[in-house]
Design an enzyme around this catalytic site. Sequence first.
Site, PDB file in Angstrom:
ATOM      1  N   THR A  83      15.567 -17.129   4.474  1.00 41.66           N
ATOM      2  CA  THR A  83      16.316 -17.742   3.374  1.00 41.66           C
ATOM      3  C   THR A  83      15.319 -18.576   2.571  1.00 41.66           C
ATOM      4  OG1 THR A  83      16.762 -19.773   4.576  1.00 41.66           O
ATOM      5  CG2 THR A  83      18.345 -17.956   4.884  1.00 41.66           C
ATOM      6  N   THR A  85      22.500 -30.870  16.852  1.00 40.76           N
ATOM      7  CA  THR A  85      22.046 -32.052  16.116  1.00 40.76           C
ATOM      8  C   THR A  85      22.881 -33.289  16.459  1.00 40.76           C
ATOM      9  OG1 THR A  85      21.998 -33.003  13.881  1.00 40.76           O
ATOM     10  CG2 THR A  85      23.472 -31.159  14.196  1.00 40.76           C
ATOM     11  N   ASP A  86      22.294 -34.470  16.262  1.00 38.82           N
ATOM     12  CA  ASP A  86      23.068 -35.707  16.467  1.00 38.82           C
ATOM     13  C   ASP A  86      24.186 -35.850  15.432  1.00 38.82           C
ATOM     14  OD1 ASP A  86      21.491 -36.301  14.218  1.00 38.82           O
ATOM     15  OD2 ASP A  86      20.696 -38.182  15.013  1.00 38.82           O
ATOM     16  N   GLU A  87      24.087 -35.088  14.324  1.00 42.87           N
ATOM     17  CA  GLU A  87      25.109 -35.225  13.267  1.00 42.87           C
ATOM     18  C   GLU A  87      26.497 -34.835  13.739  1.00 42.87           C
ATOM     19  OE1 GLU A  87      24.533 -34.599   9.315  1.00 42.87           O
ATOM     20  OE2 GLU A  87      22.409 -35.079   9.366  1.00 42.87           O
ATOM     21  N   TYR A 133      28.011 -29.502   6.765  1.00 42.96           N
ATOM     22  CA  TYR A 133      26.940 -29.001   7.649  1.00 42.96           C
ATOM     23  C   TYR A 133      27.228 -29.400   9.093  1.00 42.96           C
ATOM     24  CZ  TYR A 133      22.631 -29.638  10.343  1.00 42.96           C
ATOM     25  OH  TYR A 133      21.694 -29.657  11.347  1.00 42.96           O
ATOM     26  N   LYS A 159      27.899 -27.196  12.608  1.00 46.68           N
ATOM     27  CA  LYS A 159      27.093 -27.312  13.827  1.00 46.68           C
ATOM     28  C   LYS A 159      27.987 -27.686  15.019  1.00 46.68           C
ATOM     29  CE  LYS A 159      23.160 -27.034  14.236  1.00 46.68           C
ATOM     30  NZ  LYS A 159      22.277 -25.853  14.518  1.00 46.68           N
ATOM     31  N   ARG A 196      18.579 -43.798  10.247  1.00 43.33           N
ATOM     32  CA  ARG A 196      18.350 -42.554  10.965  1.00 43.33           C
ATOM     33  C   ARG A 196      17.365 -42.839  12.094  1.00 43.33           C
ATOM     34  NH1 ARG A 196      22.164 -41.738   8.514  1.00 43.33           N
ATOM     35  NH2 ARG A 196      22.786 -39.993   7.192  1.00 43.33           N
TER      36      ARG A 196
HETATM   37  P1  NAD Z   1      15.145 -25.132   8.313  1.00 42.31           P
HETATM   38  O1  NAD Z   1      16.167 -25.112   7.237  1.00 42.31           O
HETATM   39  O2  NAD Z   1      13.773 -25.635   8.033  1.00 42.31           O
HETATM   40  O3  NAD Z   1      14.968 -23.657   8.911  1.00 42.31           O
HETATM   41  C1  NAD Z   1      16.053 -22.805   9.157  1.00 42.31           C
HETATM   42  C2  NAD Z   1      15.499 -21.404   9.418  1.00 42.31           C
HETATM   43  O4  NAD Z   1      16.613 -20.551   9.745  1.00 42.31           O
HETATM   44  C3  NAD Z   1      14.816 -20.777   8.197  1.00 42.31           C
HETATM   45  O5  NAD Z   1      13.618 -20.144   8.595  1.00 42.31           O
HETATM   46  C4  NAD Z   1      15.825 -19.747   7.701  1.00 42.31           C
HETATM   47  O6  NAD Z   1      15.227 -18.641   7.047  1.00 42.31           O
HETATM   48  C5  NAD Z   1      16.490 -19.344   9.007  1.00 42.31           C
HETATM   49  N1  NAD Z   1      17.838 -18.783   8.814  1.00 42.31           N
HETATM   50  C6  NAD Z   1      18.839 -19.307   8.052  1.00 42.31           C
HETATM   51  N2  NAD Z   1      19.918 -18.493   8.104  1.00 42.31           N
HETATM   52  C7  NAD Z   1      19.601 -17.477   8.948  1.00 42.31           C
HETATM   53  C8  NAD Z   1      20.312 -16.333   9.418  1.00 42.31           C
HETATM   54  N3  NAD Z   1      21.575 -16.075   9.029  1.00 42.31           N
HETATM   55  N4  NAD Z   1      19.688 -15.492  10.267  1.00 42.31           N
HETATM   56  C9  NAD Z   1      18.402 -15.727  10.659  1.00 42.31           C
HETATM   57  N5  NAD Z   1      17.692 -16.771  10.220  1.00 42.31           N
HETATM   58  C10 NAD Z   1      18.278 -17.650   9.388  1.00 42.31           C
HETATM   59  O7  NAD Z   1      15.809 -25.935   9.516  1.00 42.31           O
HETATM   60  P2  NAD Z   1      15.151 -26.937  10.581  1.00 42.31           P
HETATM   61  O8  NAD Z   1      15.122 -28.293  10.005  1.00 42.31           O
HETATM   62  O9  NAD Z   1      13.936 -26.317  11.129  1.00 42.31           O
HETATM   63  O10 NAD Z   1      16.298 -26.930  11.692  1.00 42.31           O
HETATM   64  C11 NAD Z   1      16.288 -25.953  12.720  1.00 42.31           C
HETATM   65  C12 NAD Z   1      17.477 -26.190  13.634  1.00 42.31           C
HETATM   66  O11 NAD Z   1      17.408 -27.496  14.196  1.00 42.31           O
HETATM   67  C13 NAD Z   1      18.820 -26.113  12.922  1.00 42.31           C
HETATM   68  O12 NAD Z   1      19.727 -25.465  13.778  1.00 42.31           O
HETATM   69  C14 NAD Z   1      19.222 -27.569  12.708  1.00 42.31           C
HETATM   70  O13 NAD Z   1      20.617 -27.700  12.708  1.00 42.31           O
HETATM   71  C15 NAD Z   1      18.606 -28.212  13.947  1.00 42.31           C
HETATM   72  N6  NAD Z   1      18.220 -29.623  13.814  1.00 42.31           N
HETATM   73  C16 NAD Z   1      17.425 -30.030  12.770  1.00 42.31           C
HETATM   74  C17 NAD Z   1      17.006 -31.354  12.711  1.00 42.31           C
HETATM   75  C18 NAD Z   1      16.111 -31.848  11.602  1.00 42.31           C
HETATM   76  O14 NAD Z   1      15.871 -33.049  11.516  1.00 42.31           O
HETATM   77  N7  NAD Z   1      15.566 -30.998  10.763  1.00 42.31           N
HETATM   78  C19 NAD Z   1      17.432 -32.259  13.694  1.00 42.31           C
HETATM   79  C20 NAD Z   1      18.242 -31.808  14.728  1.00 42.31           C
HETATM   80  C21 NAD Z   1      18.623 -30.481  14.784  1.00 42.31           C
HETATM   81  O1  DAU Z   2      20.115 -36.021  12.166  1.00 45.72           O
HETATM   82  C1  DAU Z   2      19.665 -34.708  12.250  1.00 45.72           C
HETATM   83  C2  DAU Z   2      19.785 -34.054  10.905  1.00 45.72           C
HETATM   84  O2  DAU Z   2      18.748 -34.602  10.093  1.00 45.72           O
HETATM   85  C3  DAU Z   2      19.671 -32.542  10.960  1.00 45.72           C
HETATM   86  O3  DAU Z   2      20.754 -32.034  11.700  1.00 45.72           O
HETATM   87  C4  DAU Z   2      19.658 -31.942   9.552  1.00 45.72           C
HETATM   88  O4  DAU Z   2      19.445 -30.553   9.612  1.00 45.72           O
HETATM   89  C5  DAU Z   2      18.528 -32.587   8.768  1.00 45.72           C
HETATM   90  O5  DAU Z   2      18.522 -32.114   7.444  1.00 45.72           O
HETATM   91  C6  DAU Z   2      18.675 -34.108   8.785  1.00 45.72           C
HETATM   92  O6  DAU Z   2      19.849 -34.503   8.044  1.00 45.72           O
HETATM   93  P1  DAU Z   2      19.847 -35.813   7.123  1.00 45.72           P
HETATM   94  O7  DAU Z   2      20.907 -35.703   6.137  1.00 45.72           O
HETATM   95  O8  DAU Z   2      19.813 -37.030   7.978  1.00 45.72           O
HETATM   96  O9  DAU Z   2      18.384 -35.638   6.466  1.00 45.72           O
HETATM   97  P2  DAU Z   2      17.830 -35.856   4.991  1.00 45.72           P
HETATM   98  O10 DAU Z   2      16.351 -35.771   5.084  1.00 45.72           O
HETATM   99  O11 DAU Z   2      18.533 -35.002   4.005  1.00 45.72           O
HETATM  100  O12 DAU Z   2      18.228 -37.367   4.703  1.00 45.72           O
HETATM  101  C7  DAU Z   2      17.775 -38.418   5.536  1.00 45.72           C
HETATM  102  C8  DAU Z   2      18.364 -39.707   4.999  1.00 45.72           C
HETATM  103  O13 DAU Z   2      17.741 -40.011   3.742  1.00 45.72           O
HETATM  104  C9  DAU Z   2      19.851 -39.637   4.710  1.00 45.72           C
HETATM  105  O14 DAU Z   2      20.429 -40.895   5.019  1.00 45.72           O
HETATM  106  C10 DAU Z   2      19.939 -39.383   3.218  1.00 45.72           C
HETATM  107  C11 DAU Z   2      18.706 -40.087   2.684  1.00 45.72           C
HETATM  108  N1  DAU Z   2      18.078 -39.478   1.501  1.00 45.72           N
HETATM  109  C12 DAU Z   2      17.761 -38.149   1.544  1.00 45.72           C
HETATM  110  C13 DAU Z   2      17.150 -37.532   0.454  1.00 45.72           C
HETATM  111  C14 DAU Z   2      16.809 -36.058   0.513  1.00 45.72           C
HETATM  112  C15 DAU Z   2      17.758 -40.259   0.386  1.00 45.72           C
HETATM  113  O15 DAU Z   2      18.022 -41.473   0.371  1.00 45.72           O
HETATM  114  N2  DAU Z   2      17.155 -39.656  -0.677  1.00 45.72           N
HETATM  115  C16 DAU Z   2      16.841 -38.325  -0.694  1.00 45.72           C
HETATM  116  O16 DAU Z   2      16.306 -37.834  -1.718  1.00 45.72           O
END
Ligand code: NAD
Ligand code: DAU
Length: 346
Positions: free
Chosen positions: A36, A126-128, A151, A155, A215
């Site tokens: 994606t 995720t913690d969300e 989202y 999850k 966070r």
């Molecule tokens: P990301 O958005 O960077 O990556 C998601 C990946 O999934 C991409 O490579 C995308 O191409 C692939 N994908 C999306 N839809 C798909 C489908 N239908 N089939 C196959 N592949 C698909 O996400 P991330 O931040 O690396 O998060 C990875 C996982 O960890 C997620 O499940 C997210 O909920 C979880 N998570 C993320 C965080 C965070 O802080 N980023 C924290 C806790 C949990």
């Molecule tokens: O807690 C785990 C989650 O963390 C994961 O499950 C999600 O996939 C991941 O995207 C992340 O979610 P958040 O919404 O916490 O992450 P984000 O980086 O989008 O935002 C972090 C915090 O910063 C949130 O309180 C919103 C704020 N924010 C975010 C952006 C992008 C801003 O203030 N300004 C911004 O431009």
Amino acid sequence: MKIMVTGGAGFIGSNFIRYMLDKYPDVEIVNFDKLTYAGNLENLSGLESDRRYKFCRGDISNSSDVTAMLANDKFDSVVNFAAESHVDRSIHLGVFEFINTNISGTQVLIDAVIRHNVPRFLQVSTDEVYGSLGPQGKFSERSPVQPNNPYAATKASADFLVRAASKSHGLNAVITRCSNNFGPYQFPEKLIPLMIANATEGKDLPVYGDGLHVRDWIYVADHCSAIDLVLRKAEPGSVYNIGSEYDVPNIEIVKTIIRLLGKSDSLIKYVKDRPGHDRRYAMDSAKIREDLGWKPEHSFEKGMAKTIEWYMNNRGWWENIRSGAYKTYYDNMYGKRLKDVGGLVR
Ligand code: NAD
Ligand code: DAU
């Protein structure tokens, strides 16, 4: 050890693949990813010649793609990172892609894992899913699941489907719930890489609301080491919180980035808040520390220094994403081959 990693072209999945290949000489990994907007094969550059690693393009919500994968190869486990992961997109751009991948896709994987007798399934959650905390306390694995944004709701639904399959069908599944990750290869729509990129280019730093939303930040390699442990050691049916217990308001993160980059606070722009914005996340990760002996190796300062260094040394990576050039790379690399093999690149 042969693992199917879904979503391995994204931020955490690509870090996990690198972590596992570094740690285990005998591991084999197939990275199954739809590519994606968030999936980027440049995140795996350098691995193309590693015989233990293979990329396969496919969609977890497409039963034929998943079946083709699991029928052809015998895996010891499936680790599901694939997801639509950005909260703002789920609020502003519509939720159906999230439902399709995060909920339906997880169920397609569960069914296929059961049908093909894969011994272990790990759902990366995720913690969300726990919703928002008041001023006191932390999320434990016993906290109620109360998601507040689309989202998080998808999850949470996936977690319930995994739980239901382990109770009803004996699926050997484990669930991890981690806090906010940061580190190399994070897509620059998320707070930390967005702020690093904008500050570097002297652009405004958009802080939502009053900037006092909290966070709990963990360096991505520490999330990977926790997943590895849970995958190998946790009891079937168990859930583990993962967090480094470094919980701070967003504005503090933004000011740290400004300081480390030698920029000015005048770049900060307070903007309209995210609707339904969860006020505070904080993780109690005592269970994984006590049961499995996990602990994070990176303090926030150490992780942030490594992260900033990586974004400074890999400017082309995020500039390509921000300009959209990385999509042209896919078309050139994979456009024709995709047509050749009916959707799957092997
Ligand atoms: P990301 O958005 O960077 O990556 C998601 C990946 O999934 C991409 O490579 C995308 O191409 C692939 N994908 C999306 N839809 C798909 C489908 N239908 N089939 C196959 N592949 C698909 O996400 P991330 O931040 O690396 O998060 C990875 C996982 O960890 C997620 O499940 C997210 O909920 C979880 N998570 C993320 C965080 C965070 O802080 N980023 C924290 C806790 C949990
Ligand atoms: O807690 C785990 C989650 O963390 C994961 O499950 C999600 O996939 C991941 O995207 C992340 O979610 P958040 O919404 O916490 O992450 P984000 O980086 O989008 O935002 C972090 C915090 O910063 C949130 O309180 C919103 C704020 N924010 C975010 C952006 C992008 C801003 O203030 N300004 C911004 O431009």
